[in-house]
Design a protein around this motif. Structure first.
Motif, short mmCIF file in Angstrom:
data_model
loop_
_atom_site.label_atom_id
_atom_site.label_comp_id
_atom_site.label_asym_id
_atom_site.label_seq_id
_atom_site.Cartn_x
_atom_site.Cartn_y
_atom_site.Cartn_z
N LEU A 20 0.95 5.53 0.45
CA LEU A 20 0.26 6.73 0.92
C LEU A 20 0.84 7.92 0.18
O LEU A 20 2.06 8.14 0.20
CB LEU A 20 0.45 6.91 2.43
N ARG B 215 -10.84 6.64 -0.43
CA ARG B 215 -9.47 6.66 0.08
C ARG B 215 -8.89 8.08 0.14
O ARG B 215 -7.68 8.25 0.11
CB ARG B 215 -8.59 5.76 -0.79
N PHE C 193 -8.43 11.58 2.21
CA PHE C 193 -8.43 12.03 3.60
C PHE C 193 -7.90 13.46 3.70
O PHE C 193 -6.98 13.84 2.96
CB PHE C 193 -7.58 11.11 4.47
N SER D 289 -15.97 8.13 3.36
CA SER D 289 -14.83 7.31 3.77
C SER D 289 -15.17 6.48 5.01
O SER D 289 -14.63 5.40 5.22
CB SER D 289 -13.60 8.18 4.05
N VAL E 213 0.86 -1.19 0.00
CA VAL E 213 0.00 0.00 0.00
C VAL E 213 0.89 1.24 0.00
O VAL E 213 1.92 1.27 0.68
CB VAL E 213 -0.93 0.02 1.24
N HIS F 86 -3.83 11.74 0.81
CA HIS F 86 -3.94 12.60 1.98
C HIS F 86 -3.59 14.04 1.63
O HIS F 86 -2.48 14.31 1.15
CB HIS F 86 -2.99 12.12 3.08
N SER G 43 -3.76 2.46 -2.88
CA SER G 43 -3.29 3.80 -2.54
C SER G 43 -4.20 4.49 -1.54
O SER G 43 -5.38 4.15 -1.42
CB SER G 43 -3.20 4.68 -3.80
N GLU G 44 -3.64 5.45 -0.81
CA GLU G 44 -4.41 6.40 -0.02
C GLU G 44 -3.95 7.80 -0.42
O GLU G 44 -2.79 8.02 -0.75
CB GLU G 44 -4.18 6.20 1.49
#
Length: 404
Positions: free
Chosen positions: A58, A187, A189, A139, A56, A118, A115-116
């Motif tokens: 970020l 995903r 944030f 979310s 994963v 942010h 993926s995330e």
């Protein structure tokens, strides 16, 4: 009436410099809080990115403002904020990048699912930012209704905006395939009001057991070294992510400075026993003719070393400079060293050689500097340790020391 800024004032753009610094500080914060198996990068995949050990990634877009509200807080992140929509636009362009083999929705979906995304900023949370509220709700609970709510709000914002650039950003976001869009917003944030990033860095150092009085100096040195290393990497075209193992091997000595401090040197005149010659360790030294009973000055000196070391060990443990099991390990190590020398010296020793062999043992050990934890004791303290153990009848010099 406020005067208009001169061209020189506008060209200086102090906020730009602050933005770069803020991005670096956030990168450093992520480094300090990295877990084993992870890696962190600066301006490689994104402003900052982190690769986790479960495949994963970020992605962090880091935005900073020097603009303030009336109360002194940074301005809020608005629904039609350029930082917001430029960020979303950038991520959609990454997701759909044909040069990275993501022309079709299937490949885009695979990328998004690992993926995330942010958005990190010192901007304040806005109660009027309905878009951010709907993203957060989706979310937390990824229902069809919550996704429709986001899509409807994006349509409303596109219609209400008068800024052509922002309209263009929104159009790119709306063009994302719906299946990909559903996963993307799930995903997404917002990490807002990150205003105390430097303090968070220092808190991270303290959580790694750096002493409070050393935090500022360790923080300053770490910042300088990592910034310099990153700059050199850019010049050499070798910019890479920093893994947990890389960070530990390259920078752990800087952090450990504030953890493994040198033992404080305790210079004091301790209270000595009333009858110095009657001390067991003094009796042993007299027995092997290392000293004479009339050597008052030497007896006082050696007694001072013994008592000072014993008191120093107590104070170091009480002050947290060493742990009690490190003191135990010191005693064990010195006892074993003595035992090896004692056995070797008297393995084939004649009666007439006893005192000579005994003196060789004590003379040799007086030259050794013993270790307490990660610290090397001074010669004075190392000698004091010998006399302390001898006084406790743990070690001795004569062949038959335990029977004297």
């Amino acid at each position: 009436m406020d005067r208009e800024k001169t061209f020189m004032e506008e060209a200086a753009a102090p906020g730009t410099g602050a933005g770069f610094d803020y991005q670096f500080y956030y990168f450093l914060y992520r480094l300090l809080n990295m877990k084993k198996g992870q890696s962190i990068g600066l301006e490689i995949k994104d402003d900052v990115h982190s690769d986790l050990n479960n495949d994963v990634q970020l992605l962090f877009q880091v935005k900073h403002t020097i603009q303030k509200q009336a109360g002194g807080k940074p301005i809020a992140l608005r629904e039609l904020d350029p930082d917001l929509w430029k960020t979303l636009h950038n991520w959609v362009r990454i997701i759909t990048d044909p040069n990275d083999n993501r022309s079709n929705p299937e490949d885009q979906l695979k990328f998004v699912k690992r993926s995330e995304f942010h958005l990190v900023s010192n901007k304040s949370v806005s109660k009027a930012n309905e878009f951010a509220k709907r993203v957060q709700a989706y979310s937390e609970f990824s229902s069809a209704d919550n996704f429709t709510s986001i899509a409807d709000q994006v349509t409303n914002l596109a219609a209400s905006s008068t800024d052509k650039t922002i309209k263009g950003y929104i159009k790119i976001v709306q063009a994302l395939d719906e299946s990909v869009s559903r996963e993307f917003f799930k995903r997404l944030f917002f990490e807002l009001e990150e205003t105390e990033i430097i303090q968070k860095l220092k808190d991270s150092l303290e959580e790694k057991f750096v002493l409070p009085e050393d935090i500022d100096s360790i923080y300053g040195r770490l910042c300088t070294l990592i910034r310099d290393d990153n700059y050199i990497s850019i010049l050499e075209g070798k910019l890479t992510t920093i893994s947990f193992d890389d960070f530990r091997s390259r920078y752990r000595r800087v952090i450990s400075q504030g953890i493994n401090k040198r033992l404080g040197r305790l210079n004091f005149e301790p209270a000595l026993p009333d009858d110095l010659p009657s001390q067991p360790f003094i009796k042993q030294l007299i027995a092997i003719e290392d000293i004479r009973e009339c050597d008052d000055e030497i007896i006082t000196q050696l007694s001072t070393l013994k008592v000072r070391l014993a008191r120093s060990l107590e104070l170091w443990v009480q002050g947290g400079e060493v742990v009690s099991d490190e003191v135990t390990d010191l005693h064990k190590d010195v006892t074993l060293r003595w035992s090896n020398k004692h056995r070797k010296a008297f393995r084939r020793c004649l009666e007439v050689e006893i005192n000579e062999k005994s003196q060789e043992i004590i003379d040799d050990l007086r030259e050794v500097k013993f270790k307490l934890g990660d610290d090397e004791l001074s010669t004075e303290n190392s000698n004091g340790e010998l006399y302390l153990l001898s006084d406790q009848n743990t070690i001795g010099w004569h062949r038959d020391w335990d029977k004297l």
